[in-house]
Scaffold this motif. Structure first.
Motif, PDB file in Angstrom:
ATOM      1  N   ILE A   1       0.725  -1.253   0.105  1.00  0.00           N
ATOM      2  CA  ILE A   1      -0.011  -0.047  -0.094  1.00  0.00           C
ATOM      3  C   ILE A   1       0.693   1.300   0.063  1.00  0.00           C
ATOM      4  CG2 ILE A   1      -1.986   1.123   1.229  1.00  0.00           C
ATOM      5  CD1 ILE A   1      -2.537  -1.513   2.756  1.00  0.00           C
TER       6      ILE A   1
ATOM      7  N   THR B   1       1.921   4.859   0.947  1.00  0.00           N
ATOM      8  CA  THR B   1       1.816   5.983   1.902  1.00  0.00           C
ATOM      9  C   THR B   1       1.238   7.399   1.437  1.00  0.00           C
ATOM     10  OG1 THR B   1       3.180   4.820   3.626  1.00  0.00           O
ATOM     11  CG2 THR B   1       2.531   7.138   3.903  1.00  0.00           C
TER      12      THR B   1
ATOM     13  N   THR C   1      -9.404   6.426  12.215  1.00  0.00           N
ATOM     14  CA  THR C   1      -9.374   5.050  11.124  1.00  0.00           C
ATOM     15  C   THR C   1      -9.154   5.771   9.815  1.00  0.00           C
ATOM     16  OG1 THR C   1     -11.893   5.554  10.853  1.00  0.00           O
ATOM     17  CG2 THR C   1     -10.985   3.733  12.495  1.00  0.00           C
ATOM     18  N   ASN C   2      -9.482   7.195   9.613  1.00  0.00           N
ATOM     19  CA  ASN C   2      -9.325   7.478   8.075  1.00  0.00           C
ATOM     20  C   ASN C   2      -7.765   7.658   7.848  1.00  0.00           C
ATOM     21  OD1 ASN C   2     -11.977   7.530   7.508  1.00  0.00           O
ATOM     22  ND2 ASN C   2     -12.447   9.404   8.119  1.00  0.00           N
TER      23      ASN C   2
ATOM     24  N   LYS D   1      -5.183   6.736   9.810  1.00  0.00           N
ATOM     25  CA  LYS D   1      -4.270   5.426   9.850  1.00  0.00           C
ATOM     26  C   LYS D   1      -4.485   4.808   8.458  1.00  0.00           C
ATOM     27  CE  LYS D   1      -4.800   4.476  14.627  1.00  0.00           C
ATOM     28  NZ  LYS D   1      -5.160   3.397  15.838  1.00  0.00           N
ATOM     29  N   ARG D   2      -5.465   4.699   7.875  1.00  0.00           N
ATOM     30  CA  ARG D   2      -5.477   4.103   6.460  1.00  0.00           C
ATOM     31  C   ARG D   2      -4.571   4.875   5.376  1.00  0.00           C
ATOM     32  NH1 ARG D   2     -11.202   4.068   5.497  1.00  0.00           N
ATOM     33  NH2 ARG D   2     -11.296   2.520   6.930  1.00  0.00           N
TER      34      ARG D   2
ATOM     35  N   PRO E   1      -0.217   3.540   6.477  1.00  0.00           N
ATOM     36  CA  PRO E   1      -0.102   2.306   6.968  1.00  0.00           C
ATOM     37  C   PRO E   1       1.048   1.854   7.678  1.00  0.00           C
ATOM     38  CG  PRO E   1      -0.080   2.315   4.637  1.00  0.00           C
ATOM     39  CD  PRO E   1      -0.238   3.648   5.201  1.00  0.00           C
TER      40      PRO E   1
END
Length: 65
Positions: free
Chosen positions: A4, A6, A56-57, A59-60, A63
């Protein structure tokens, strides 16, 4: 499965604490400082955590932080 990416803009603005909360720096501390009181400028130097609803947004976006 690919890695993923960053979000580099978010990586420059946020970091994680040891307990997993997202840390941010405060706004309004870059210019027009003459009209702000010394107490206000001193408190703007401190970092704080972001709201629980946004964690949560963010931290996505970071990652591997």
């Amino acid at each position: 499965m690919p890695k993923i990416k960053t979000n580099r803009g978010a990586a420059k603005r946020f970091s994680l604490t040891k307990s997993g909360k997202v840390k941010r720096s405060k706004a309004y501390s870059s210019h027009i400082l003459t009209s702000k009181s010394p107490k206000r400028k001193r408190n703007l130097r401190k970092s704080t955590t972001i709201a629980k609803a946004e964690q949560t947004n963010v931290k996505r976006l970071i990652p591997y932080a």
